[in-house]
Design a protein around this motif. Structure first.
Motif, PDB file in Angstrom:
ATOM      1  N   ALA A 212       3.005  14.049  10.907  1.00  0.00           N
ATOM      2  CA  ALA A 212       2.919  13.129   9.772  1.00  0.00           C
ATOM      3  C   ALA A 212       3.172  11.692  10.190  1.00  0.00           C
ATOM      4  O   ALA A 212       2.772  10.757   9.491  1.00  0.00           O
ATOM      5  N   LEU A 213       3.817  11.493  11.332  1.00  0.00           N
ATOM      6  CA  LEU A 213       4.041  10.155  11.873  1.00  0.00           C
ATOM      7  C   LEU A 213       3.066   9.848  12.998  1.00  0.00           C
ATOM      8  O   LEU A 213       2.372   8.834  12.971  1.00  0.00           O
ATOM      9  N   THR A 214       2.973  10.716  13.999  1.00  0.00           N
ATOM     10  CA  THR A 214       2.246  10.374  15.219  1.00  0.00           C
ATOM     11  C   THR A 214       0.740  10.371  15.035  1.00  0.00           C
ATOM     12  O   THR A 214       0.032   9.672  15.768  1.00  0.00           O
ATOM     13  N   THR A 215       0.211  11.140  14.079  1.00  0.00           N
ATOM     14  CA  THR A 215      -1.229  11.162  13.817  1.00  0.00           C
ATOM     15  C   THR A 215      -1.570  10.560  12.463  1.00  0.00           C
ATOM     16  O   THR A 215      -2.631   9.972  12.289  1.00  0.00           O
ATOM     17  N   ASN A 216      -0.671  10.688  11.502  1.00  0.00           N
ATOM     18  CA  ASN A 216      -0.968  10.309  10.116  1.00  0.00           C
ATOM     19  C   ASN A 216       0.002   9.252   9.602  1.00  0.00           C
ATOM     20  O   ASN A 216       0.345   9.239   8.427  1.00  0.00           O
ATOM     21  N   CYS A 217       0.426   8.355  10.481  1.00  0.00           N
ATOM     22  CA  CYS A 217       1.414   7.342  10.095  1.00  0.00           C
ATOM     23  C   CYS A 217       0.965   6.624   8.830  1.00  0.00           C
ATOM     24  O   CYS A 217      -0.129   6.041   8.791  1.00  0.00           O
ATOM     25  N   PRO A 218       1.780   6.627   7.777  1.00  0.00           N
ATOM     26  CA  PRO A 218       1.345   6.057   6.508  1.00  0.00           C
ATOM     27  C   PRO A 218       1.456   4.541   6.415  1.00  0.00           C
ATOM     28  O   PRO A 218       1.008   3.958   5.421  1.00  0.00           O
ATOM     29  N   ALA A 226      -5.435   5.737  11.510  1.00  0.00           N
ATOM     30  CA  ALA A 226      -4.939   6.679  10.506  1.00  0.00           C
ATOM     31  C   ALA A 226      -5.591   6.369   9.160  1.00  0.00           C
ATOM     32  O   ALA A 226      -6.140   5.276   8.959  1.00  0.00           O
ATOM     33  N   PRO A 227      -5.549   7.300   8.202  1.00  0.00           N
ATOM     34  CA  PRO A 227      -6.073   6.999   6.869  1.00  0.00           C
ATOM     35  C   PRO A 227      -5.474   5.732   6.262  1.00  0.00           C
ATOM     36  O   PRO A 227      -6.154   4.999   5.538  1.00  0.00           O
ATOM     37  N   SER A 228      -4.208   5.455   6.574  1.00  0.00           N
ATOM     38  CA  SER A 228      -3.568   4.244   6.047  1.00  0.00           C
ATOM     39  C   SER A 228      -4.254   2.972   6.534  1.00  0.00           C
ATOM     40  O   SER A 228      -4.135   1.916   5.910  1.00  0.00           O
ATOM     41  N   ASP A 229      -4.963   3.049   7.646  1.00  0.00           N
ATOM     42  CA  ASP A 229      -5.693   1.893   8.175  1.00  0.00           C
ATOM     43  C   ASP A 229      -7.069   1.755   7.551  1.00  0.00           C
ATOM     44  O   ASP A 229      -7.805   0.820   7.864  1.00  0.00           O
ATOM     45  N   ASN A 230      -7.433   2.694   6.684  1.00  0.00           N
ATOM     46  CA  ASN A 230      -8.734   2.673   6.029  1.00  0.00           C
ATOM     47  C   ASN A 230      -8.577   2.907   4.532  1.00  0.00           C
ATOM     48  O   ASN A 230      -9.260   3.747   3.941  1.00  0.00           O
ATOM     49  N   ASN A 231      -7.625   2.173   3.940  1.00  0.00           N
ATOM     50  CA  ASN A 231      -7.397   2.257   2.495  1.00  0.00           C
ATOM     51  C   ASN A 231      -7.095   3.670   2.036  1.00  0.00           C
ATOM     52  O   ASN A 231      -7.440   4.068   0.927  1.00  0.00           O
ATOM     53  N   LYS A 280      -7.205  10.066  -2.643  1.00  0.00           N
ATOM     54  CA  LYS A 280      -6.671   9.358  -1.483  1.00  0.00           C
ATOM     55  C   LYS A 280      -5.957  10.328  -0.547  1.00  0.00           C
ATOM     56  O   LYS A 280      -5.522  11.408  -0.953  1.00  0.00           O
ATOM     57  N   ASP A 281      -5.822   9.930   0.709  1.00  0.00           N
ATOM     58  CA  ASP A 281      -5.047  10.735   1.650  1.00  0.00           C
ATOM     59  C   ASP A 281      -3.622  10.915   1.137  1.00  0.00           C
ATOM     60  O   ASP A 281      -3.050  10.001   0.519  1.00  0.00           O
ATOM     61  N   PHE A 282      -3.051  12.065   1.405  1.00  0.00           N
ATOM     62  CA  PHE A 282      -1.728  12.359   0.848  1.00  0.00           C
ATOM     63  C   PHE A 282      -0.634  11.450   1.402  1.00  0.00           C
ATOM     64  O   PHE A 282       0.435  11.329   0.814  1.00  0.00           O
ATOM     65  N   SER A 283      -0.914  10.743   2.499  1.00  0.00           N
ATOM     66  CA  SER A 283       0.050   9.772   3.022  1.00  0.00           C
ATOM     67  C   SER A 283       0.169   8.550   2.120  1.00  0.00           C
ATOM     68  O   SER A 283       1.062   7.705   2.329  1.00  0.00           O
ATOM     69  N   VAL A 284      -0.677   8.456   1.087  1.00  0.00           N
ATOM     70  CA  VAL A 284      -0.570   7.355   0.125  1.00  0.00           C
ATOM     71  C   VAL A 284       0.760   7.399  -0.626  1.00  0.00           C
ATOM     72  O   VAL A 284       1.130   6.429  -1.292  1.00  0.00           O
ATOM     73  N   VAL A 285       1.491   8.490  -0.503  1.00  0.00           N
ATOM     74  CA  VAL A 285       2.833   8.556  -1.081  1.00  0.00           C
ATOM     75  C   VAL A 285       3.694   7.391  -0.585  1.00  0.00           C
ATOM     76  O   VAL A 285       4.579   6.906  -1.304  1.00  0.00           O
ATOM     77  N   TYR A 286       3.427   6.924   0.616  1.00  0.00           N
ATOM     78  CA  TYR A 286       4.148   5.761   1.166  1.00  0.00           C
ATOM     79  C   TYR A 286       3.956   4.525   0.291  1.00  0.00           C
ATOM     80  O   TYR A 286       4.913   3.793   0.005  1.00  0.00           O
ATOM     81  N   GLU A 287       2.727   4.267  -0.130  1.00  0.00           N
ATOM     82  CA  GLU A 287       2.446   3.102  -0.964  1.00  0.00           C
ATOM     83  C   GLU A 287       3.193   3.181  -2.288  1.00  0.00           C
ATOM     84  O   GLU A 287       3.712   2.179  -2.786  1.00  0.00           O
ATOM     85  N   GLN A 288       3.239   4.365  -2.857  1.00  0.00           N
ATOM     86  CA  GLN A 288       3.954   4.547  -4.116  1.00  0.00           C
ATOM     87  C   GLN A 288       5.447   4.284  -3.937  1.00  0.00           C
ATOM     88  O   GLN A 288       6.081   3.641  -4.771  1.00  0.00           O
ATOM     89  N   LEU A 289       6.014   4.760  -2.840  1.00  0.00           N
ATOM     90  CA  LEU A 289       7.433   4.564  -2.600  1.00  0.00           C
ATOM     91  C   LEU A 289       7.765   3.087  -2.373  1.00  0.00           C
ATOM     92  O   LEU A 289       8.821   2.604  -2.789  1.00  0.00           O
TER      93      LEU A 289
END
Length: 294
Positions: A212-218, A226-231, A280-289
């Motif tokens: 969740a960090l090394t491949t999908n860093c939010p 990562a998805p976070s780098d593409n909205n 959206k990618d589930f790592s979008v939880v970071y934006e909400q937090l």
């Protein structure tokens, strides 16, 4: 020995690259998907497209399904099953009971079935480095192993039919919790003055390191890919983790297992979906937090 013809049903973000890797390895791949963009990409990769799942499966010895939910999987199996002894390899994430029912149905038609869900995400599908977790008979896994080796870096025989689905639900419950924990750590770190890159450099080399960090860093700008780098384009959509955690929570209830973190993760992602972020990618939880304070 000649390679068996493969039918691949479901050519989306995961199935498309998986089918393309089979073509690159010299397999004849017959494909079907309901969306035009998936069909176009698959055709460019060399997949022979058909107008229905049944047509795609007609001349195949092995039929692979990669679909969003168990209902669609069952619909495809019922459409394709002809009693010709084909092997069906389902790489979708579905319930344990659904996998067992699929096997019973196909066995009644003279065909065979293994549940072979995957871990590794879209990047792993494209790179051919997926991890397969398989439930089924030894002989059926042996028949499928060559194509699994093309699409993945590891295959684990977890037990009889349903064991692969069980392993996937447990894995995704852990993944859902980890993605939230990474997001919480990043937000706390930033509010304490810690740059996201410094957070990544420390945690990725420490005990908190995980996919969740090394491949999908939010945090945008850290990995660059990562998805976070593409909205937060998925990757692994919030709607899908909601579905997977719903399946996991059904098994939690059925087995009387205490899984408080899993239950909380299910609630958090369901709220994200309700807020319109399901695609959206589930790592979008970071934006909400980042936007909230307790």
């Amino acid at each position: 020995m000649s390679k068996p013809a493969i039918a691949f049903i479901g050519l989306g973000n995961m199935g498309g690259p998986m089918a393309a890797n089979l073509v690159s390895a010299g397999y004849t791949v017959h494909g079907f998907d309901v969306t035009d963009i998936a069909r176009e990409k698959a055709a460019e990769a060399g997949v022979t497209l058909h107008d229905s799942a049944a047509d795609a499966a007609k001349d195949a010895q092995i039929v692979v399904t990669m679909l969003p939910n168990g209902r669609l999987v069952r619909n495809v199996l019922e459409e394709c099953a002809t009693g010709e002894g084909k092997l069906y390899v389902d790489s979708s994430t579905i319930g344990v009971g659904e996998a067992k029912e699929n096997a019973e149905f196909l066995n009644s038609t003279g065909s065979r079935y293994i549940d072979a869900p995957v871990s590794g995400g879209v990047a792993g599908a494209a790179a051919g480095t997926l991890a397969f977790m398989v439930g089924g008979a030894d002989a059926d896994l042996a028949e499928a192993k060559d194509i699994l080796d093309v699409m993945g870096r590891s295959t684990t025989h977890c037990g009889p039919v349903g064991a692969g689905a069980a392993a996937k639900l447990c894995n995704n419950m852990i993944l859902g919790v980890q993605q939230i924990a990474i997001a919480e750590g990043l937000v706390l770190g930033q509010r304490l003055g810690l740059d996201p890159q410094a957070f990544f450099d420390v945690v990725s080399n420490s005990t908190g390191s995980c996919w969740a960090l090394t491949t999908n860093c939010p945090a945008p700008g850290v990995l660059g890919k990562a998805p976070s780098d593409n909205n937060f384009e998925p990757g692994f959509a919030t709607n899908l983790i909601v579905k997977d955690l719903g399946l996991a929570m059904s098994e939690v209830e059925a087995t009387g297992t205490e899984a408080r973190l899993g239950e909380l993760a299910s609630e958090i992602y369901s709220k994200l979906a309700d807020d319109g972020l399901g695609a959206k990618d589930f790592s979008v939880v970071y934006e909400q937090l980042r936007e909230r304070k307790a």
